[in-house]
Scaffold this active site. Structure first.
Site, PDB file in Angstrom:
ATOM      1  CB  SER A 187      43.379  57.206  -5.330  1.00  4.79           C
ATOM      2  OG  SER A 187      42.505  57.137  -6.437  1.00  4.79           O
TER       3      SER A 187
ATOM      4  CE1 TYR B 192      40.153  61.460  -3.652  1.00  2.00           C
ATOM      5  CE2 TYR B 192      41.086  60.536  -5.651  1.00  2.00           C
ATOM      6  CZ  TYR B 192      40.514  60.360  -4.408  1.00  2.00           C
ATOM      7  OH  TYR B 192      40.315  59.089  -3.910  1.00  2.00           O
TER       8      TYR B 192
HETATM    9  P1  NAD Z   1      33.971  57.684   2.681  1.00  2.00           P
HETATM   10  O1  NAD Z   1      33.389  59.017   2.363  1.00  2.00           O
HETATM   11  O2  NAD Z   1      33.085  56.485   2.708  1.00  2.00           O
HETATM   12  O3  NAD Z   1      34.741  57.741   4.062  1.00  2.00           O
HETATM   13  C1  NAD Z   1      35.597  58.806   4.382  1.00  2.00           C
HETATM   14  C2  NAD Z   1      35.899  58.758   5.850  1.00  2.00           C
HETATM   15  O4  NAD Z   1      36.739  59.870   6.157  1.00  2.00           O
HETATM   16  C3  NAD Z   1      34.661  58.883   6.735  1.00  2.00           C
HETATM   17  O5  NAD Z   1      34.833  58.089   7.881  1.00  2.00           O
HETATM   18  C4  NAD Z   1      34.669  60.370   7.107  1.00  2.00           C
HETATM   19  O6  NAD Z   1      33.989  60.649   8.315  1.00  2.00           O
HETATM   20  C5  NAD Z   1      36.162  60.594   7.228  1.00  2.00           C
HETATM   21  N1  NAD Z   1      36.557  61.998   7.129  1.00  2.00           N
HETATM   22  C6  NAD Z   1      36.300  62.886   6.131  1.00  2.00           C
HETATM   23  N2  NAD Z   1      36.824  64.085   6.427  1.00  2.00           N
HETATM   24  C7  NAD Z   1      37.434  63.954   7.634  1.00  2.00           C
HETATM   25  C8  NAD Z   1      38.149  64.836   8.492  1.00  2.00           C
HETATM   26  N3  NAD Z   1      38.354  66.112   8.172  1.00  2.00           N
HETATM   27  N4  NAD Z   1      38.615  64.348   9.656  1.00  2.00           N
HETATM   28  C9  NAD Z   1      38.413  63.062  10.016  1.00  2.00           C
HETATM   29  N5  NAD Z   1      37.746  62.181   9.247  1.00  2.00           N
HETATM   30  C10 NAD Z   1      37.269  62.624   8.077  1.00  2.00           C
HETATM   31  O7  NAD Z   1      35.161  57.509   1.622  1.00  2.00           O
HETATM   32  P2  NAD Z   1      35.943  56.215   1.094  1.00  2.00           P
HETATM   33  O8  NAD Z   1      35.534  55.994  -0.315  1.00  2.00           O
HETATM   34  O9  NAD Z   1      35.871  55.098   2.072  1.00  2.00           O
HETATM   35  O10 NAD Z   1      37.411  56.813   1.027  1.00  2.00           O
HETATM   36  C11 NAD Z   1      38.423  56.473   1.941  1.00  2.00           C
HETATM   37  C12 NAD Z   1      39.774  56.757   1.311  1.00  2.00           C
HETATM   38  O11 NAD Z   1      39.938  55.952   0.143  1.00  2.00           O
HETATM   39  C13 NAD Z   1      39.934  58.215   0.844  1.00  2.00           C
HETATM   40  O12 NAD Z   1      41.261  58.640   1.087  1.00  2.00           O
HETATM   41  C14 NAD Z   1      39.686  58.117  -0.654  1.00  2.00           C
HETATM   42  O13 NAD Z   1      40.320  59.138  -1.352  1.00  2.00           O
HETATM   43  C15 NAD Z   1      40.291  56.761  -0.945  1.00  2.00           C
HETATM   44  N6  NAD Z   1      39.813  56.158  -2.191  1.00  2.00           N
HETATM   45  C16 NAD Z   1      38.504  55.860  -2.383  1.00  2.00           C
HETATM   46  C17 NAD Z   1      38.104  55.269  -3.567  1.00  2.00           C
HETATM   47  C18 NAD Z   1      36.688  54.881  -3.839  1.00  2.00           C
HETATM   48  O14 NAD Z   1      36.394  54.470  -4.978  1.00  2.00           O
HETATM   49  N7  NAD Z   1      35.786  54.947  -2.874  1.00  2.00           N
HETATM   50  C19 NAD Z   1      39.037  54.988  -4.558  1.00  2.00           C
HETATM   51  C20 NAD Z   1      40.373  55.315  -4.332  1.00  2.00           C
HETATM   52  C21 NAD Z   1      40.748  55.900  -3.139  1.00  2.00           C
END
Ligand code: NAD
Length: 265
Positions: free
Chosen positions: A147, A160
């Site tokens: 991130s 985080y």
């Molecule tokens: P999201 O909530 O849309 O998706 C998260 C996914 O992880 C889902 O499929 C969920 O079912 C799965 N998940 C959660 N806990 C789990 C577990 N214990 N076991 C298995 N699966 C699990 O989130 P996102 O925004 O798509 O985030 C995905 C990644 O990107 C994360 O690592 C997040 O930190 C990172 N990220 C997101 C953003 C953003 O702005 N959305 C920015 C930077 C980094």
């Protein structure tokens, strides 16, 4: 060198691919011909439809395994499932992640432990389980979704930010340990992407500050992301495909920010 991005014959695991960024990356890899192992939580019928539709649309093999990646034994089972069902595991995208927002002196212990387990330790366990197979076959790509918070901090996000900085450290060490092998390990550092994880933060902000959802979205972007536009899962998928290409074979241990200018400030 022509940019050959074909992933035909490769098997990719994307953790947390039932939603958001993981789903976008899984689709981008499938579009290049990779067989996909989906993982994550959600409605079983919707996940089965996703698995089937991805296979039909891109002409690839697809599997689903519902491992809870906060549990090391389930991660080992997930990696084994990919190898047993699809014959190998060539690409690992450590993507699943969660968020919790609170000041450090009020941060619930169990949320800290869950964020470190899901956002950081899971990457270690998946890499440890998948690396021997990659070494045996002589090819591998490991992509950790960190991130902008792996590079800079923000208030209220102690667990985080600690986990994501840790992911970038782990990425560098794995890249060094595999530096003389045709296996690379890199991190992608997204800025704001409009997924359920971020929508929750926008909704909480709108409620707390008595603003509309649209205003809360504009404020969220305005604080951190100079482009004032969300990054998309498809854009992140495009970078993941590039990192899997031959052109990226000497990109090792890099943390790529895709963040509308967030960490350039
Ligand atoms: P999201 O909530 O849309 O998706 C998260 C996914 O992880 C889902 O499929 C969920 O079912 C799965 N998940 C959660 N806990 C789990 C577990 N214990 N076991 C298995 N699966 C699990 O989130 P996102 O925004 O798509 O985030 C995905 C990644 O990107 C994360 O690592 C997040 O930190 C990172 N990220 C997101 C953003 C953003 O702005 N959305 C920015 C930077 C980094």
């Amino acid at each position: 060198m022509a940019l050959n991005t074909s992933l035909k014959g490769k098997v990719a695991l994307v953790t947390g691919s039932t939603s958001g960024i993981g789903l976008g990356i899984a689709h981008s890899l499938a579009a290049e011909g990779a067989d996909i192992v989906f993982n994550g939580f959600g409605d079983p019928a919707a996940i089965e439809a996703l698995r089937r539709e991805t296979a039909e649309k891109f002409g690839v093999r697809t599997e689903f395994h519902g491992a809870d990646i906060s549990k090391p034994a389930e991660i080992a089972a997930l990696v084994k499932h990919a190898q047993d069902k699809l014959g190998s595991l060539d690409i690992v995208v450590n993507n699943a992640g969660i968020q919790h927002v609170a000041p450090v002196d009020e941060f619930p212990d169990e949320k800290w432990d869950a964020i470190i387990a899901i956002n950081l330790s899971s990457n270690f366990h998946a890499i440890k389980a998948a690396l021997p197979g990659m070494k045996a076959r002589g090819w591998g790509r490991i992509i950790n979704i960190a991130s902008a918070h792996g590079l800079v901090g923000s208030a209220q996000k102690s667990a985080y930010v600690a986990a994501k900085h840790g992911v970038i450290g782990l990425t560098k060490v794995v890249a060094l340990e595999t530096a003389q092998l045709p296996i690379t390990c890199n991190a992608i550092c997204p800025g704001w992407v409009l997924t359920p994880l971020v929508q929750k933060q926008i909704d909480a902000r709108a409620a707390a500050e008595g603003k509309t959802i649209e205003q809360a979205k504009r404020d969220l972007l305005g604080e951190k992301q100079p482009s004032l536009e969300f990054v998309t899962p498809e854009q992140l998928g495009g970078l993941a495909v590039f990192l899997c290409s031959d052109a990226a074979a000497q990109i090792r241990g890099v943390a790529y920010n895709v963040d509308g200018g967030w960490v350039a400030q």
